[in-house]
Design an enzyme around this catalytic site. Sequence first.
Site, PDB file in Angstrom:
ATOM      1  N   GLU A  74      -5.450  -3.671   1.375  1.00 51.80           N
ATOM      2  CA  GLU A  74      -6.100  -5.030   2.556  1.00 51.80           C
ATOM      3  C   GLU A  74      -6.786  -5.412   2.684  1.00 51.80           C
ATOM      4  O   GLU A  74      -7.362  -6.819   3.161  1.00 51.80           O
ATOM      5  CB  GLU A  74      -5.565  -4.484   3.841  1.00 51.80           C
ATOM      6  CG  GLU A  74      -4.508  -3.908   4.084  1.00 51.80           C
ATOM      7  CD  GLU A  74      -4.583  -1.930   3.936  1.00 51.80           C
ATOM      8  OE1 GLU A  74      -5.002  -1.659   2.733  1.00 51.80           O
ATOM      9  OE2 GLU A  74      -3.520  -1.510   4.350  1.00 51.80           O
ATOM     10  N   THR A 107       0.584  -1.121  -0.367  1.00 53.19           N
ATOM     11  CA  THR A 107       0.295   0.716   0.103  1.00 53.19           C
ATOM     12  C   THR A 107       1.033   1.306   0.154  1.00 53.19           C
ATOM     13  O   THR A 107       1.387   1.247   1.080  1.00 53.19           O
ATOM     14  CB  THR A 107      -0.718  -0.551   1.280  1.00 53.19           C
ATOM     15  OG1 THR A 107       0.001   0.124   2.674  1.00 53.19           O
ATOM     16  CG2 THR A 107      -1.496  -1.483   1.189  1.00 53.19           C
ATOM     17  N   TRP A 129     -16.839  17.511  13.240  1.00 55.68           N
ATOM     18  CA  TRP A 129     -15.673  16.753  12.125  1.00 55.68           C
ATOM     19  C   TRP A 129     -16.508  17.066  11.218  1.00 55.68           C
ATOM     20  O   TRP A 129     -17.887  17.245  10.796  1.00 55.68           O
ATOM     21  CB  TRP A 129     -15.628  15.216  12.231  1.00 55.68           C
ATOM     22  CG  TRP A 129     -15.041  14.544  12.866  1.00 55.68           C
ATOM     23  CD1 TRP A 129     -13.444  15.031  13.717  1.00 55.68           C
ATOM     24  CD2 TRP A 129     -14.759  13.220  12.913  1.00 55.68           C
ATOM     25  NE1 TRP A 129     -12.803  14.223  14.158  1.00 55.68           N
ATOM     26  CE2 TRP A 129     -13.634  13.289  14.110  1.00 55.68           C
ATOM     27  CE3 TRP A 129     -15.479  11.813  12.211  1.00 55.68           C
ATOM     28  CZ2 TRP A 129     -13.109  11.919  14.786  1.00 55.68           C
ATOM     29  CZ3 TRP A 129     -15.097  10.952  12.847  1.00 55.68           C
ATOM     30  CH2 TRP A 129     -14.156  10.816  13.706  1.00 55.68           C
ATOM     31  N   LYS A 144     -11.176  18.864  10.865  1.00 53.42           N
ATOM     32  CA  LYS A 144     -11.311  19.119  12.565  1.00 53.42           C
ATOM     33  C   LYS A 144     -11.630  20.837  12.817  1.00 53.42           C
ATOM     34  O   LYS A 144     -11.119  21.286  13.667  1.00 53.42           O
ATOM     35  CB  LYS A 144     -10.590  18.233  13.713  1.00 53.42           C
ATOM     36  CG  LYS A 144     -10.776  16.524  13.931  1.00 53.42           C
ATOM     37  CD  LYS A 144      -9.876  16.590  14.783  1.00 53.42           C
ATOM     38  CE  LYS A 144     -10.057  14.944  14.493  1.00 53.42           C
ATOM     39  NZ  LYS A 144      -8.448  14.089  13.810  1.00 53.42           N
TER      40      LYS A 144
END
Length: 544
Positions: free
Chosen positions: A331, A185, A446, A441
């Site tokens: 993954e 990755t 958020w 943030k």
Amino acid sequence: MKGLMMDTPLLIKDIMQHAARCHGSTEVVSVTVDNPRHRTTLAEIFRRARKLANALQAAGIRRGDRVGTVAWNDYRHLELYYAVSCMGAVLHTINPRLFPEQVSYIVNHAEDRLLFVDPLVMPLIDALRPQFGTVERVIAMCDEAHLPQAANGPVTDYESFIAAGEDQFDWPDFDEHTASSLCYTSGTTGHPKGVLFSHRSTVLHNYAALIGDSIGCTRRDTILMVVPMFHVNAWGIPYAGPSVGTRLVMPGPKMGDGATLATLITEEGCTLAAGVPTVWQALLAHARAAKIKLSPLRRVSVGGSACPLSIMTEFRERHDVEVLHAWGMTEMSPIGTLNSPPRGFEDWPREQQDALRVRQGQPVLGVQMKIVDDQGNELPLDGRTSGIVKVRGPWICGSYYRPDEPSEAHAEQGWFATGDVATLEPDGTMTITDRAKDVIKSGGEWISSIDLENTVCGHPQVMQAAVIGVRHPKWDERPLLIVVPQPGESPTREDLLGWLGGKVAKWWIPDDVVFADKLPLTATGKISKLQLRQQYAGYVLPTA
Ligand code: ADP
């Protein structure tokens, strides 16, 4: 009491042997350096894979050895996919667009013994060659006439390499948990991490890829494989296509080129395609400018980053193409969720349809999901509470390959923390807010950059948009919007902020807008938030 069914191992060679028997005449079309429209069949590819396996054995490759590829999508790469894995060695697909130091890190970390390299990438590999510790031979994926120059060591051409090999090879049996392929990755911080797939995980994932609302290719389809074979095994298409006899069209080095993709779709009759959103933006822009319809395309699988609604709408309205929005990651082999419209969807009001389309969908059979807070406590599936997504299943990475340090993502036994932040509905439908590292943030709350980008992309004068968090003395971070206008258009800051008004919460509206000619892309062709954050690190917002 135990069931009494046979315990035959799940091996990739069974996909190959099934495909050879049932779908041997299926055509595979490739764009390569030595031929702009190479045509062959699966039967011929598997015959050459047997020659290749003999040649690899003669070169000393044994079970478990890593064989690297640094190449685009074409038939030679497909031969390597089957030959290397089915002889019990490990196919290590390397992304040529990684930074050179990442390429040398992963070649050395994987301890690749051979490297198969596309001629166009040879300058990169040749320059790095003195740094490789384990590479014994470099093979250029072309014929002798197209052998590229190399200063730092001998290079053999692929055709000469396989020429001596017999075209009979006894594919061995072995444990289904044997490693089949390896993909690193990109890793935004630290070194890239190796995900080591097994025969079992690949075969089980293949069934997931073949579900109707997944890649869902059939014997009647032709698929344009835009997603690179170095990007999570091209999402499993190199296995799914041959499994059912889907015709494969592989654009080689031209995967980012809208004009080539349009030509391949129309001339080769592609009915399906798969790739990341930025590729489709290029294709749609080309089709618009050239005033062509992308017939006979009927469905495009889009994942890798959130698919803006504007892409789905343009595909549907101008080209009668449905977009299948999916989510996953290296993954996860990669398929995790699929956004599959429910029965009666066509009769829903347009707004309700759109609200569902932009979501990432429900877990595919075989993948379990939950969301947790920072302490690992499970959060409710109420469609409102967002948390870190954790997953488990037979094609999800259980641990990284020889990690430098213990992985935080595997801290909870039996679960993998994806690093994505999302809400889950009671029926499992997921809506990604952001990657944990991209979330903005502001004053402890958020802001979803994905939602903002999606809404801005709906503006008719906008081609691409990215939103990042920029330091703010009062709110910690505030959103900055970066926009690439459609060719010939020049929207203003006020146009864009006005467009967002009423569509998103007031306090989400970005504090400023920057216009750019293009956005930086990651090695897998996604918009690179990391580079944008670095680029605008010192940006002073008018509100600061
Ligand atoms: P990388 O992009 O890091 O090289 P991957 O291709 O494995 O590696 O990327 C996986 C990530 O891409 C996911 O964790 C997620 O953040 C993002 N992603 C993939 N599909 C989607 C989607 N449909 N919507 C939003 N984000 C997505």
